[in-house]
Motif scaffolding. Sequence first.
Motif, PDB file in Angstrom:
ATOM      1  N   SER A  93      -7.580  -4.564  10.610  1.00 10.28           N
ATOM      2  CA  SER A  93      -6.774  -4.652  11.824  1.00 10.28           C
ATOM      3  C   SER A  93      -5.422  -5.300  11.531  1.00 10.28           C
ATOM      4  O   SER A  93      -4.594  -5.440  12.425  1.00 10.28           O
ATOM      5  N   ASP A  94      -5.181  -5.664  10.278  1.00 13.76           N
ATOM      6  CA  ASP A  94      -3.950  -6.341   9.870  1.00 13.76           C
ATOM      7  C   ASP A  94      -3.057  -5.339   9.130  1.00 13.76           C
ATOM      8  O   ASP A  94      -3.308  -4.999   7.975  1.00 13.76           O
ATOM      9  N   ILE A  95      -1.983  -4.898   9.789  1.00 15.64           N
ATOM     10  CA  ILE A  95      -1.131  -3.865   9.201  1.00 15.64           C
ATOM     11  C   ILE A  95      -0.442  -4.349   7.932  1.00 15.64           C
ATOM     12  O   ILE A  95      -0.204  -3.566   7.008  1.00 15.64           O
ATOM     13  N   SER A  96      -0.154  -5.642   7.833  1.00 15.28           N
ATOM     14  CA  SER A  96       0.452  -6.170   6.603  1.00 15.28           C
ATOM     15  C   SER A  96      -0.508  -6.046   5.428  1.00 15.28           C
ATOM     16  O   SER A  96      -0.114  -5.673   4.319  1.00 15.28           O
ATOM     17  N   LYS A  97      -1.795  -6.361   5.667  1.00 19.25           N
ATOM     18  CA  LYS A  97      -2.796  -6.195   4.604  1.00 19.25           C
ATOM     19  C   LYS A  97      -2.953  -4.723   4.239  1.00 19.25           C
ATOM     20  O   LYS A  97      -3.146  -4.384   3.070  1.00 19.25           O
ATOM     21  N   ALA A  98      -2.866  -3.850   5.231  1.00 18.64           N
ATOM     22  CA  ALA A  98      -2.979  -2.413   4.959  1.00 18.64           C
ATOM     23  C   ALA A  98      -1.843  -1.947   4.054  1.00 18.64           C
ATOM     24  O   ALA A  98      -2.073  -1.217   3.082  1.00 18.64           O
ATOM     25  N   HIS A  99      -0.623  -2.379   4.340  1.00 17.42           N
ATOM     26  CA  HIS A  99       0.520  -1.991   3.504  1.00 17.42           C
ATOM     27  C   HIS A  99       0.390  -2.556   2.091  1.00 17.42           C
ATOM     28  O   HIS A  99       0.654  -1.861   1.111  1.00 17.42           O
ATOM     29  N   LYS A 100      -0.013  -3.814   1.971  1.00 19.31           N
ATOM     30  CA  LYS A 100      -0.158  -4.431   0.646  1.00 19.31           C
ATOM     31  C   LYS A 100      -1.236  -3.721  -0.165  1.00 19.31           C
ATOM     32  O   LYS A 100      -1.027  -3.373  -1.337  1.00 19.31           O
ATOM     33  N   ALA A 101      -2.390  -3.484   0.434  1.00 19.69           N
ATOM     34  CA  ALA A 101      -3.468  -2.795  -0.284  1.00 19.69           C
ATOM     35  C   ALA A 101      -3.031  -1.390  -0.673  1.00 19.69           C
ATOM     36  O   ALA A 101      -3.271  -0.943  -1.804  1.00 19.69           O
ATOM     37  N   SER A 102      -2.371  -0.686   0.227  1.00 23.19           N
ATOM     38  CA  SER A 102      -1.912   0.677  -0.073  1.00 23.19           C
ATOM     39  C   SER A 102      -0.951   0.690  -1.247  1.00 23.19           C
ATOM     40  O   SER A 102      -1.003   1.568  -2.103  1.00 23.19           O
ATOM     41  N   ARG A 103      -0.058  -0.294  -1.301  1.00 21.62           N
ATOM     42  CA  ARG A 103       0.898  -0.418  -2.404  1.00 21.62           C
ATOM     43  C   ARG A 103       0.185  -0.706  -3.723  1.00 21.62           C
ATOM     44  O   ARG A 103       0.549  -0.177  -4.771  1.00 21.62           O
ATOM     45  N   ASP A 104      -0.840  -1.559  -3.674  1.00 14.07           N
ATOM     46  CA  ASP A 104      -1.510  -2.022  -4.895  1.00 14.07           C
ATOM     47  C   ASP A 104      -2.566  -1.057  -5.431  1.00 14.07           C
ATOM     48  O   ASP A 104      -2.909  -1.109  -6.614  1.00 14.07           O
ATOM     49  N   LEU A 105      -3.115  -0.194  -4.586  1.00 17.36           N
ATOM     50  CA  LEU A 105      -4.148   0.744  -5.027  1.00 17.36           C
ATOM     51  C   LEU A 105      -3.523   1.837  -5.884  1.00 17.36           C
ATOM     52  O   LEU A 105      -2.505   2.432  -5.524  1.00 17.36           O
ATOM     53  N   ARG A 106      -4.124   2.115  -7.034  1.00 15.61           N
ATOM     54  CA  ARG A 106      -3.643   3.146  -7.956  1.00 15.61           C
ATOM     55  C   ARG A 106      -4.320   4.476  -7.627  1.00 15.61           C
ATOM     56  O   ARG A 106      -5.175   4.970  -8.366  1.00 15.61           O
ATOM     57  N   THR A 107      -3.941   5.013  -6.457  1.00 14.69           N
ATOM     58  CA  THR A 107      -4.485   6.286  -5.994  1.00 14.69           C
ATOM     59  C   THR A 107      -3.361   7.154  -5.464  1.00 14.69           C
ATOM     60  O   THR A 107      -2.309   6.656  -5.065  1.00 14.69           O
ATOM     61  N   GLY A 108      -3.600   8.447  -5.435  1.00  8.72           N
ATOM     62  CA  GLY A 108      -2.597   9.377  -4.928  1.00  8.72           C
ATOM     63  C   GLY A 108      -2.491   9.381  -3.423  1.00  8.72           C
ATOM     64  O   GLY A 108      -1.456   9.771  -2.869  1.00  8.72           O
ATOM     65  N   MET A 109      -3.542   8.969  -2.739  1.00  2.18           N
ATOM     66  CA  MET A 109      -3.561   8.945  -1.277  1.00  2.18           C
ATOM     67  C   MET A 109      -4.299   7.710  -0.809  1.00  2.18           C
ATOM     68  O   MET A 109      -5.284   7.309  -1.428  1.00  2.18           O
ATOM     69  N   VAL A 110      -3.824   7.127   0.273  1.00  2.00           N
ATOM     70  CA  VAL A 110      -4.530   6.012   0.912  1.00  2.00           C
ATOM     71  C   VAL A 110      -4.557   6.289   2.411  1.00  2.00           C
ATOM     72  O   VAL A 110      -3.518   6.546   3.020  1.00  2.00           O
ATOM     73  N   TRP A 111      -5.740   6.254   2.977  1.00  8.32           N
ATOM     74  CA  TRP A 111      -5.891   6.367   4.424  1.00  8.32           C
ATOM     75  C   TRP A 111      -6.201   4.984   4.976  1.00  8.32           C
ATOM     76  O   TRP A 111      -6.954   4.236   4.363  1.00  8.32           O
ATOM     77  N   VAL A 112      -5.631   4.656   6.115  1.00 12.82           N
ATOM     78  CA  VAL A 112      -5.877   3.371   6.759  1.00 12.82           C
ATOM     79  C   VAL A 112      -6.640   3.626   8.066  1.00 12.82           C
ATOM     80  O   VAL A 112      -6.172   4.364   8.935  1.00 12.82           O
ATOM     81  N   ASN A 113      -7.819   3.027   8.156  1.00 10.87           N
ATOM     82  CA  ASN A 113      -8.690   3.087   9.324  1.00 10.87           C
ATOM     83  C   ASN A 113      -9.167   4.499   9.671  1.00 10.87           C
ATOM     84  O   ASN A 113      -9.519   4.791  10.809  1.00 10.87           O
ATOM     85  N   HIS A 114      -9.175   5.377   8.689  1.00  8.95           N
ATOM     86  CA  HIS A 114      -9.794   6.706   8.817  1.00  8.95           C
ATOM     87  C   HIS A 114      -9.912   7.279   7.413  1.00  8.95           C
ATOM     88  O   HIS A 114      -9.550   6.641   6.438  1.00  8.95           O
ATOM     89  N   TYR A 115     -10.437   8.486   7.307  1.00 16.86           N
ATOM     90  CA  TYR A 115     -10.599   9.084   5.991  1.00 16.86           C
ATOM     91  C   TYR A 115     -10.370  10.583   6.073  1.00 16.86           C
ATOM     92  O   TYR A 115     -10.766  11.231   7.051  1.00 16.86           O
ATOM     93  N   ASP A 116      -9.727  11.139   5.075  1.00 18.41           N
ATOM     94  CA  ASP A 116      -9.562  12.575   4.880  1.00 18.41           C
ATOM     95  C   ASP A 116      -8.584  13.205   5.857  1.00 18.41           C
ATOM     96  O   ASP A 116      -8.738  14.350   6.237  1.00 18.41           O
ATOM     97  N   GLY A 117      -7.543  12.469   6.255  1.00 20.91           N
ATOM     98  CA  GLY A 117      -6.501  13.051   7.087  1.00 20.91           C
ATOM     99  C   GLY A 117      -5.408  13.659   6.228  1.00 20.91           C
ATOM    100  O   GLY A 117      -5.411  13.542   5.006  1.00 20.91           O
ATOM    101  N   GLY A 118      -4.466  14.303   6.852  1.00 15.48           N
ATOM    102  CA  GLY A 118      -3.329  14.867   6.142  1.00 15.48           C
ATOM    103  C   GLY A 118      -3.065  16.290   6.562  1.00 15.48           C
ATOM    104  O   GLY A 118      -3.784  16.870   7.375  1.00 15.48           O
TER     105      GLY A 118
END
Length: 154
Positions: A93-118
């Motif tokens: 529920s913390d958008i700052s944590k979501a941005h930090k984790a998304s930046r740090d994860l070594r993946t081509g895609m990151v979904w926040v609070n859902h999965y398989d969108g796009g």
Amino acid sequence: MVDSQQLATVLRYIESGKQEGAALVHGGEQVMESTGGFYVAPTVFSNVNNNMVIAREEIFGPVLSVISFDTAEEAVAIANDTDYGLAASVWTSDISKAHKASRDLRTGMVWVNHYDGGDMTAPFGGYKQSGNGRDKSLHAFDKYTEIKATWIAL
């Protein structure tokens, strides 16, 4: 599963999880054999660590390996400790944590609070052994074209 070979492969992974000490919480067996199909019950393991085969390899079957963590940084470290990096999902529920984790994860895609969108306008592809260029979007043109420079003196 698509065929008997993939069924056998997934069942071997499940057996490997049990042998390596993961706790089988649910599933873990072939089901609906009488239909002639190749079905595996949705399977959940707990007490998994990143040294186990079921955590390190892509199973391509209905097997979930649950790995516990105490901090967001530890979760990212666990997620990045793999040869693969196609996609990740962050739940917070913390958008700052979501941005930090998304930046740090070594993946081509990151979904926040859902999965398989796009959609087709966003590039699809991963890092490390899950990456070989990008499909979808304008980025895919690079994969299917060769650029040539021609210099002419008149």
